[in-house]
Design a protein around this motif. Structure first.
Motif, PDB file in Angstrom:
ATOM      1  N   LEU A  87       6.007  -3.683   1.010  1.00 20.16           N
ATOM      2  CA  LEU A  87       4.801  -3.641   1.843  1.00 20.16           C
ATOM      3  C   LEU A  87       5.139  -3.505   3.327  1.00 20.16           C
ATOM      4  O   LEU A  87       4.521  -2.714   4.049  1.00 20.16           O
ATOM      5  CB  LEU A  87       3.958  -4.894   1.610  1.00 20.16           C
ATOM      6  N   LEU A  88       6.124  -4.265   3.802  1.00 16.59           N
ATOM      7  CA  LEU A  88       6.503  -4.173   5.207  1.00 16.59           C
ATOM      8  C   LEU A  88       7.089  -2.792   5.533  1.00 16.59           C
ATOM      9  O   LEU A  88       6.832  -2.236   6.603  1.00 16.59           O
ATOM     10  CB  LEU A  88       7.518  -5.260   5.552  1.00 16.59           C
ATOM     11  N   THR A  89       7.868  -2.250   4.608  1.00 15.79           N
ATOM     12  CA  THR A  89       8.439  -0.924   4.832  1.00 15.79           C
ATOM     13  C   THR A  89       7.346   0.137   4.869  1.00 15.79           C
ATOM     14  O   THR A  89       7.365   1.036   5.720  1.00 15.79           O
ATOM     15  CB  THR A  89       9.473  -0.587   3.754  1.00 15.79           C
ATOM     16  N   LEU A  90       6.378   0.045   3.972  1.00 12.94           N
ATOM     17  CA  LEU A  90       5.262   0.990   3.979  1.00 12.94           C
ATOM     18  C   LEU A  90       4.453   0.874   5.266  1.00 12.94           C
ATOM     19  O   LEU A  90       4.034   1.883   5.846  1.00 12.94           O
ATOM     20  CB  LEU A  90       4.365   0.757   2.764  1.00 12.94           C
ATOM     21  N   CYS A  91       4.254  -0.347   5.719  1.00 11.44           N
ATOM     22  CA  CYS A  91       3.536  -0.551   6.979  1.00 11.44           C
ATOM     23  C   CYS A  91       4.320   0.080   8.131  1.00 11.44           C
ATOM     24  O   CYS A  91       3.748   0.754   8.999  1.00 11.44           O
ATOM     25  CB  CYS A  91       3.329  -2.042   7.218  1.00 11.44           C
ATOM     26  N   GLY A  92       5.628  -0.136   8.122  1.00 11.52           N
ATOM     27  CA  GLY A  92       6.458   0.481   9.144  1.00 11.52           C
ATOM     28  C   GLY A  92       6.370   1.998   9.120  1.00 11.52           C
ATOM     29  O   GLY A  92       6.335   2.648  10.170  1.00 11.52           O
ATOM     30  N   LEU A  93       6.310   2.581   7.927  1.00 14.08           N
ATOM     31  CA  LEU A  93       6.217   4.035   7.812  1.00 14.08           C
ATOM     32  C   LEU A  93       4.887   4.554   8.349  1.00 14.08           C
ATOM     33  O   LEU A  93       4.820   5.660   8.907  1.00 14.08           O
ATOM     34  CB  LEU A  93       6.409   4.465   6.367  1.00 14.08           C
ATOM     35  N   VAL A 127       5.994  -8.431  13.120  1.00 15.82           N
ATOM     36  CA  VAL A 127       4.939  -7.872  13.968  1.00 15.82           C
ATOM     37  C   VAL A 127       5.527  -6.964  15.043  1.00 15.82           C
ATOM     38  O   VAL A 127       5.187  -5.779  15.135  1.00 15.82           O
ATOM     39  CB  VAL A 127       4.087  -8.991  14.599  1.00 15.82           C
ATOM     40  N   VAL A 128       6.418  -7.506  15.856  1.00 15.53           N
ATOM     41  CA  VAL A 128       6.967  -6.725  16.961  1.00 15.53           C
ATOM     42  C   VAL A 128       7.780  -5.538  16.447  1.00 15.53           C
ATOM     43  O   VAL A 128       7.847  -4.489  17.097  1.00 15.53           O
ATOM     44  CB  VAL A 128       7.826  -7.624  17.874  1.00 15.53           C
ATOM     45  N   MET A 129       8.393  -5.679  15.273  1.00 14.90           N
ATOM     46  CA  MET A 129       9.161  -4.555  14.735  1.00 14.90           C
ATOM     47  C   MET A 129       8.298  -3.314  14.564  1.00 14.90           C
ATOM     48  O   MET A 129       8.778  -2.185  14.712  1.00 14.90           O
ATOM     49  CB  MET A 129       9.819  -4.921  13.401  1.00 14.90           C
ATOM     50  N   MET A 130       7.000  -3.502  14.264  1.00  8.88           N
ATOM     51  CA  MET A 130       6.115  -2.356  14.076  1.00  8.88           C
ATOM     52  C   MET A 130       5.930  -1.589  15.386  1.00  8.88           C
ATOM     53  O   MET A 130       5.853  -0.355  15.392  1.00  8.88           O
ATOM     54  CB  MET A 130       4.761  -2.821  13.535  1.00  8.88           C
ATOM     55  N   ALA A 131       5.888  -2.307  16.503  1.00  5.11           N
ATOM     56  CA  ALA A 131       5.769  -1.631  17.795  1.00  5.11           C
ATOM     57  C   ALA A 131       7.017  -0.806  18.089  1.00  5.11           C
ATOM     58  O   ALA A 131       6.931   0.315  18.619  1.00  5.11           O
ATOM     59  CB  ALA A 131       5.536  -2.666  18.896  1.00  5.11           C
ATOM     60  N   VAL A 132       8.187  -1.334  17.739  1.00  6.35           N
ATOM     61  CA  VAL A 132       9.429  -0.595  17.966  1.00  6.35           C
ATOM     62  C   VAL A 132       9.480   0.642  17.066  1.00  6.35           C
ATOM     63  O   VAL A 132       9.898   1.724  17.496  1.00  6.35           O
ATOM     64  CB  VAL A 132      10.648  -1.498  17.722  1.00  6.35           C
ATOM     65  N   ILE A 133       9.058   0.499  15.814  1.00  3.91           N
ATOM     66  CA  ILE A 133       9.040   1.642  14.894  1.00  3.91           C
ATOM     67  C   ILE A 133       8.074   2.714  15.395  1.00  3.91           C
ATOM     68  O   ILE A 133       8.375   3.912  15.349  1.00  3.91           O
ATOM     69  CB  ILE A 133       8.661   1.178  13.474  1.00  3.91           C
ATOM     70  N   PHE A 134       6.919   2.291  15.886  1.00  4.56           N
ATOM     71  CA  PHE A 134       5.970   3.248  16.476  1.00  4.56           C
ATOM     72  C   PHE A 134       6.616   3.994  17.645  1.00  4.56           C
ATOM     73  O   PHE A 134       6.478   5.220  17.767  1.00  4.56           O
ATOM     74  CB  PHE A 134       4.713   2.515  16.946  1.00  4.56           C
ATOM     75  N   ALA A 135       7.341   3.255  18.490  1.00  7.49           N
ATOM     76  CA  ALA A 135       8.005   3.887  19.636  1.00  7.49           C
ATOM     77  C   ALA A 135       9.054   4.895  19.170  1.00  7.49           C
ATOM     78  O   ALA A 135       9.189   5.980  19.748  1.00  7.49           O
ATOM     79  CB  ALA A 135       8.648   2.816  20.523  1.00  7.49           C
ATOM     80  N   LEU A 136       9.809   4.553  18.113  1.00  5.94           N
ATOM     81  CA  LEU A 136      10.777   5.499  17.560  1.00  5.94           C
ATOM     82  C   LEU A 136      10.074   6.776  17.088  1.00  5.94           C
ATOM     83  O   LEU A 136      10.520   7.890  17.365  1.00  5.94           O
ATOM     84  CB  LEU A 136      11.536   4.865  16.394  1.00  5.94           C
ATOM     85  N   GLY A 137       8.981   6.595  16.348  1.00  7.71           N
ATOM     86  CA  GLY A 137       8.239   7.758  15.870  1.00  7.71           C
ATOM     87  C   GLY A 137       7.720   8.608  17.015  1.00  7.71           C
ATOM     88  O   GLY A 137       7.781   9.844  16.965  1.00  7.71           O
ATOM     89  N   TYR A 138       7.229   7.949  18.059  1.00  6.90           N
ATOM     90  CA  TYR A 138       6.723   8.696  19.216  1.00  6.90           C
ATOM     91  C   TYR A 138       7.844   9.500  19.871  1.00  6.90           C
ATOM     92  O   TYR A 138       7.650  10.665  20.241  1.00  6.90           O
ATOM     93  CB  TYR A 138       6.107   7.727  20.218  1.00  6.90           C
ATOM     94  N   LEU A 139       9.029   8.898  19.985  1.00 10.65           N
ATOM     95  CA  LEU A 139      10.164   9.610  20.564  1.00 10.65           C
ATOM     96  C   LEU A 139      10.585  10.791  19.696  1.00 10.65           C
ATOM     97  O   LEU A 139      10.929  11.864  20.221  1.00 10.65           O
ATOM     98  CB  LEU A 139      11.332   8.642  20.761  1.00 10.65           C
TER      99      LEU A 139
END
Length: 478
Positions: free
Chosen positions: A101-107, A393-405
């Protein structure tokens, strides 16, 4: 001859087709032990496809998302097939369901970041690339691929001789896949299934990659798939058939490799259990042929199960969830800081910089589950490492930033005036393919992408303008 891109073609309807297939798969899995988990997984897949589908452009963003989605979700679907709960799927213990679930959320956050970084699809990319490859004969694109291959071989040899420059030299060698993709694209534009010259190159790349220690046969197939998707601007039955054949080759090759890889690696390394190859290419290919000839239905069935377990990459994350922060505290960004700082400290200038030891790190955070393997490296994966750093929680913000980059990088390369959309698209695929695996560690992910971006920027600044002028000098003669 392929038609130019239109928004009303069947390509535009592909997401709807995917949604229908996902709904059907969800219905099939409803009686399973993990029906809710598989349904959520398919909903995430639909959202990711809707965000990342870009007609007429190479599907690198969609590939990054979908391959990791497969790695995150396959344990739930396989567990349904076996009639067991997903938490019983792994031998390591931990909360496998929460890890999925956490991995899917991260994706989801990764896909959203890539979509915002990419911006809306550029409908002009497809026609501009199509016109460019028609401006020169196919031999020109083949020549560029051969030249890039020669440079790649020289870079790999230099990397072995000068370990301090290994990372930039490996990044330079990796750029040859951009030229392979352009050659493949030019071939598919002229013929729906490629011409004989491309078929020979494809088979040659497949043979050489199969003869390596890790047998990275998937890379040539993935870049062929990128080129095929980009060239076929309207999907018809033969296009779907070609894509299905290629995907089937990837899956079947994976099963065969899983069945023989332990025996092959032992033979290729001379029994040393290290990442070296002591046999020449002919002997390696002969070894592979002999091992394949011994396979039977039972060994193939066993290999299929092993491959599905190998593709799944959430089990170590599940163990981390049980140990961090209960046993080991969060690192508060230390792993990410180490990953970002490493590319800024080239080993030729910072000889004291330590090696990235993924297996050692995995053993530390999992309590020794990865053991000691001299022949391979076992990583926690970048999402598990971000959880160790920041929590759920904060990991999702970092993953979003990676995707944006990732998205901004793709957009910059495609729109780079010195490169043009075809070279830019191909370079984006060559760089971002490194980000397509859940198991890659933060240090290797960020370091690999950063160094590749730097080398590509230099290439575009100093080499690409002359190459583009040559390619656009004249139209292809009849």
């Amino acid at each position: 001859m392929p038609t130019t891109l239109t928004s009303s073609g069947s390509v535009a309807r592909l997401p709807a087709t995917g949604i229908a297939c996902a709904v059907l798969l969800a219905i099939v899995n409803l009686p399973g032990e993990n029906a809710l988990l598989t349904t959520i997984s398919l909903m995430v897949l639909i959202a990711g496809v809707a965000l990342l589908w870009r007609p007429g452009e190479p599907p690198i963003g969609l590939f990054i998302f979908s391959y990791q989605w497969l790695q995150a979700s396959i344990s739930a679907f396989h567990a349904n097939w076996l009639g067991i709960d997903v938490n019983a799927y792994t031998i390591y213990g931990g909360d496998n369901k929460l890890a999925v679930l956490l991995t899917l959320c991260g994706l989801l956050f990764l896909a959203l970041g890539m979509r915002l970084g990419n911006g809306p699809p550029d409908r002009a990319v497809g026609p501009r690339c199509w016109q460019l490859v028609q401006a020169r004969p196919l031999a020109s694109w083949f020549f560029l691929y051969v030249a890039a291959s020669i440079i790649a071989v020289a870079a790999l040899q230099a990397a072995a001789l000068v370990p301090g420059l290994a990372q930039p030299l490996l990044a330079l060698a990796g750029l040859r896949w951009a030229f392979f993709m352009m050659f493949a694209y030019a071939s598919f534009v002229r013929s729906h299934f490629g011409n004989p010259l491309f078929v020979c190159v494809f088979l040659g790349e497949l043979a050489m990659s199969a003869g390596g220690y890790f047998a990275d046969f998937k890379t040539v197939m993935f870049f062929t798939l990128f080129a095929m998707a980009m060239a076929e601007t309207r999907l018809r039955g033969r296009h779907v058939l070609g894509g299905m054949i290629l995907v089937g080759m990837i899956v079947f090759s994976g099963i065969l490799w899983t069945a023989i890889k332990e025996d092959y690696r032992n033979a290729a390394s001379g029994g040393s259990a290290s990442q070296i190859v002591s046999l020449d290419l002919n002997d390696r290919l002969g070894t592979i042929a002999g091992l394949l000839a011994r396979l039977d239905a039972t060994s193939l069935a066993d290999a299929t199960g092993k491959m599905l377990h190998r593709i799944s990459y959430v089990e170590l994350f599940a163990v981390i969830l049980a140990r961090v922060p209960a046993t080991i505290p969060h690192e508060h960004g230390a792993l990410l800081l180490d990953a970002v700082s490493r590319p800024l400290m080239p080993r030729i200038l910072f000889a004291e910089k330590g090696q990235v030891d993924d297996t050692r790190r995995t053993n530390y955070y999992t309590g020794g589950l990865s053991g000691i393997y001299r022949g391979t490296s076992i990583s926690l994966g970048y999402m598990a490492e971000l959880y160790i750093d920041f929590g759920p929680v904060v990991m999702m913000a970092v993953i979003f930033a990676l995707g944006y980059l990732y998205g901004r990088l793709y957009k910059w390369l495609v729109q780079a005036p010195r490169a043009g959309p075809l070279l830019g698209s191909a370079c984006a695929c060559a760089i971002l393919t490194q980000a397509a695996l859940l198991e890659v560690s933060l240090a290797k992910l960020i370091g690999g992408v950063m160094v590749s971006v730097l080398l590509t920027a230099l290439f575009i600044r100093f080499v690409a303008p002359g190459m583009r002028s040559w390619l656009e000098a004249r139209r292809m003669m009849p």
